[in-house]
Design an enzyme around this catalytic site. Structure first.
Site, mmCIF file in Angstrom:
data_model
loop_
_atom_site.group_PDB
_atom_site.id
_atom_site.type_symbol
_atom_site.label_atom_id
_atom_site.label_comp_id
_atom_site.label_asym_id
_atom_site.label_seq_id
_atom_site.Cartn_x
_atom_site.Cartn_y
_atom_site.Cartn_z
ATOM 1 N N HIS A 115 -9.666 19.761 -16.179
ATOM 2 C CA HIS A 115 -10.354 18.541 -15.763
ATOM 3 C C HIS A 115 -9.663 17.919 -14.555
ATOM 4 C CE1 HIS A 115 -12.390 14.663 -15.963
ATOM 5 N NE2 HIS A 115 -13.172 15.147 -16.897
ATOM 6 N N GLY A 170 -0.626 -2.542 -5.921
ATOM 7 C CA GLY A 170 0.557 -1.707 -5.779
ATOM 8 C C GLY A 170 0.731 -1.177 -4.368
ATOM 9 N N LYS A 206 2.162 4.546 -2.596
ATOM 10 C CA LYS A 206 3.088 5.617 -2.949
ATOM 11 C C LYS A 206 2.916 5.923 -4.428
ATOM 12 C CE LYS A 206 8.013 6.877 -2.909
ATOM 13 N NZ LYS A 206 9.392 6.402 -2.614
ATOM 14 N N HIS A 233 3.409 6.963 -8.247
ATOM 15 C CA HIS A 233 4.517 6.906 -9.199
ATOM 16 C C HIS A 233 5.055 8.324 -9.352
ATOM 17 C CE1 HIS A 233 6.564 6.687 -13.091
ATOM 18 N NE2 HIS A 233 6.695 5.395 -12.868
ATOM 19 N N PRO A 234 6.362 8.520 -9.396
ATOM 20 C CA PRO A 234 6.922 9.882 -9.370
ATOM 21 C C PRO A 234 6.508 10.779 -10.528
ATOM 22 C CG PRO A 234 8.629 8.242 -9.825
ATOM 23 C CD PRO A 234 7.416 7.503 -9.366
ATOM 24 N N THR A 235 6.117 10.216 -11.657
ATOM 25 C CA THR A 235 5.664 11.052 -12.784
ATOM 26 C C THR A 235 4.269 10.681 -13.282
ATOM 27 O OG1 THR A 235 6.767 9.592 -14.375
ATOM 28 C CG2 THR A 235 8.003 11.512 -13.600
ATOM 29 N N ALA A 236 3.868 9.427 -13.105
ATOM 30 C CA ALA A 236 2.590 8.956 -13.658
ATOM 31 C C ALA A 236 1.466 8.942 -12.636
ATOM 32 C CB ALA A 236 2.758 7.558 -14.267
ATOM 33 N N GLY A 237 1.753 9.198 -11.367
ATOM 34 C CA GLY A 237 0.713 9.263 -10.359
ATOM 35 C C GLY A 237 0.086 7.916 -10.089
#
Length: 297
Positions: free
Chosen positions: A81, A162, A165, A167-171
């Site tokens: 998905h 926001g 950029k 979030h480094p893991t949550a996108g």
């Protein structure tokens, strides 16, 4: 009492322990009822349905998004998905005692909270969109998680809340407001994704098909089949049976059969009544003639 429905989709459909952690904030809360959550291993996604008082639902979903941020790493996520965030999408649907504008207000409130507290960029979509090009979720999500860095280089795609950029893991997350829709998938007895793609292109609105169908192809390797996956955005104008028959008709062009279908999440009773009336040739059939309707009065 005002009642809103919320259907957050999280990018985890395989790890049951993580899924239980994500939905935990939605259980046993005043003003909130967890109606359903349905995980799919191939999509690697869980669709959750909650309903209740708008502020209570908003706060509960906010906590669930926080849990998803902690347990999901989009850098290793793979699935059939489209997705670009740990909590990928989060729509609010007005059910009773509230307008679409009220749902938009709740969506904005949640978006501001998520961006501020979790540092996850937020895009607003559908009725909550601040720009016409952001109304369509498919457009907002184009490029998926892997394309977010390039997306944010374009000033036209600055998030609504926001910084630009990921979030480094949550996108990122798409939060919106919309009418009720039906997530409906139709199974094809072929592993050929190109056939599913051609059928989806023929029936979806963006390619000249039915006005209230969004569709795409999905592979289900473990079952040696594909699906035409759809969102029916207004089932009163494009009925489930019409979508089903359209896919069957197009499948015959390629010597392919429809072997079944599935509803993901919850489905309005009116949509099933309409489909039953069509296939059974029922005259003047309505929700009033369903026994359970009388029992709930």
């Amino acid at each position: 009492m005002a009642i809103v429905q919320c259907v957050p989709n999280f990018s985890e459909g395989r790890d049951l322990e993580k899924i239980e952690k994500i939905v935990s904030p939605l259980r046993g809360r005043a003003g909130v009822k967890l109606l359903n959550y349905e995980a799919d291993k191939d999509y690697n996604r869980v669709v959750v349905t909650v309903i209740g008082e708008p502020q209570a639902v908003k706060n509960a979903v906010f906590e669930a998004i926080g849990v998803a941020k902690e347990v999901i790493d989009m850098n290793v996520h793979k699935g059939q998905h489209s997705r670009f965030g740990a909590c990928d999408v989060c729509p609010f649907i007005p059910i009773k005692g509230m307008t679409m504008e009220d749902s938009v207000k709740v969506a904005n409130e949640l978006g501001e909270m998520v961006a501020k507290e979790y540092e996850i960029p937020v895009f607003l979509y559908e009725a909550a969109a601040n720009k016409p090009e952001r109304e369509n979720l498919a457009t907002v999500r184009k490029g998926e998680y892997e394309g977010l860095d390039d997306k944010f280089e374009d000033s036209n795609w600055a998030p609504d809340f926001g910084v630009a950029k990921k979030h480094p893991t949550a996108g990122v997350v798409a939060i919106g407001a919309r009418k009720p829709l039906i997530a409906y998938n139709i199974n094809l007895d072929t592993p050929n994704i190109e056939i599913a793609a051609k059928i989806a292109k023929t029936i979806r609105h963006s390619s000249g098909g039915y006005r209230f169908i969004k569709a795409g192809p999905v592979e289900i390797p473990e079952k040696n089949m594909t699906q035409v996956t759809m969102n029916l955005t207004d089932y009163s104008k494009t009925a489930m049976y019409r979508a089903f028959e359209a896919v069957k008709m197009e499948a015959r062009r390629y010597g392919v059969n429809v072997t079944g279908s599935e509803v993901v999440g919850l489905c309005p009773m009116e949509a099933l009544i309409d489909t039953a009336a069509y296939y059974l040739g029922l005259e003047n059939f309505s929700l009033d003639k369903v026994l359970e309707t009388s029992l709930m009065e």
